[in-house]
Design a protein around this motif. Structure first.
Motif, mmCIF file in Angstrom:
data_model
loop_
_atom_site.group_PDB
_atom_site.id
_atom_site.type_symbol
_atom_site.label_atom_id
_atom_site.label_comp_id
_atom_site.label_asym_id
_atom_site.label_seq_id
_atom_site.Cartn_x
_atom_site.Cartn_y
_atom_site.Cartn_z
ATOM 1 N N MET A 61 0.827 -1.201 0.000
ATOM 2 C CA MET A 61 0.000 0.000 0.000
ATOM 3 C C MET A 61 0.867 1.259 0.000
ATOM 4 N N THR A 62 1.945 1.231 0.768
ATOM 5 C CA THR A 62 2.859 2.368 0.822
ATOM 6 C C THR A 62 3.511 2.590 -0.531
ATOM 7 N N LYS A 63 3.971 1.508 -1.136
ATOM 8 C CA LYS A 63 4.639 1.600 -2.430
ATOM 9 C C LYS A 63 3.686 2.155 -3.501
ATOM 10 N N GLN A 64 2.437 1.685 -3.498
ATOM 11 C CA GLN A 64 1.445 2.179 -4.461
ATOM 12 C C GLN A 64 1.229 3.678 -4.295
ATOM 13 N N ARG A 65 1.146 4.121 -3.067
ATOM 14 C CA ARG A 65 0.901 5.541 -2.821
ATOM 15 C C ARG A 65 2.104 6.396 -3.201
ATOM 16 N N MET A 66 3.304 5.867 -3.021
ATOM 17 C CA MET A 66 4.499 6.608 -3.444
ATOM 18 C C MET A 66 4.495 6.808 -4.959
ATOM 19 N N GLU A 67 4.147 5.738 -5.675
ATOM 20 C CA GLU A 67 4.079 5.830 -7.136
ATOM 21 C C GLU A 67 2.991 6.805 -7.566
ATOM 22 N N SER A 68 1.850 6.768 -6.897
ATOM 23 C CA SER A 68 0.760 7.688 -7.227
ATOM 24 C C SER A 68 1.165 9.126 -6.958
#
Length: 152
Positions: A61-68
């Motif tokens: 979830m953290t990684k997805q939000r960083m990319e977003s």
């Protein structure tokens, strides 16, 4: 299940505080965990996913939000990027402390020595050992090439 309890308590506190942004993020975390629980029950497990899997969910979830956030910044949508960063802060409260580069190097060296890895064929064993011990504490996207360099 200590982590689940912490998340539930934080959810209740966000409701009491009427903190809509935090509440929304905590509900997303709960939903992701419950989805994995349902998948586990379909596979025959009665108790849901173990804590290591919960840490993995939080990491994703953290990684997805960083990319977003990166994509929103590139698109000039700083308001949305800021919201993603706010969600990252909330999620990271439940993740263990990230290992720094020195500690990561030491952990990789220790895992290689413990397994007795001497060729690239042992890379999977080394990564598996690291994931068992350090889930949520290191970025395995960066650790993979590090292990590969040491074994080549």
């Amino acid at each position: 299940m200590v982590l689940r309890t912490r998340i539930s308590e934080a959810l209740k506190q966000a409701m009491r505080d009427k903190d809509a942004a935090r509440l929304s993020t905590l509900r997303l975390i709960n939903a992701a965990i419950k989805d994995k629980d349902i998948d586990a029950r379909a596979g025959g497990s009665d108790e849901g996913v173990p804590e290591a899997d919960v840490l993995s969910i939080l990491g994703k979830m953290t990684k997805q939000r960083m990319e977003s956030a990166r994509a929103y910044e590139e698109g000039g949508r700083l308001d949305l990027a800021e919201r993603e960063r706010s969600e990252i802060e909330t999620i990271e409260e439940f993740l263990p402390r990230q290992l720094n580069e020195e500690e990561t190097n030491a952990a990789v060296d220790a895992a290689i020595a413990e397994i007795g890895a001497d060729s690239i064929r042992d890379m999977g064993k080394v990564i598996g050992s690291l994931k068992a011990k350090y889930t949520g504490q290191m970025d395995f996207g960066k650790v993979g090439p590090m292990v590969k360099d040491r074994l080549s």
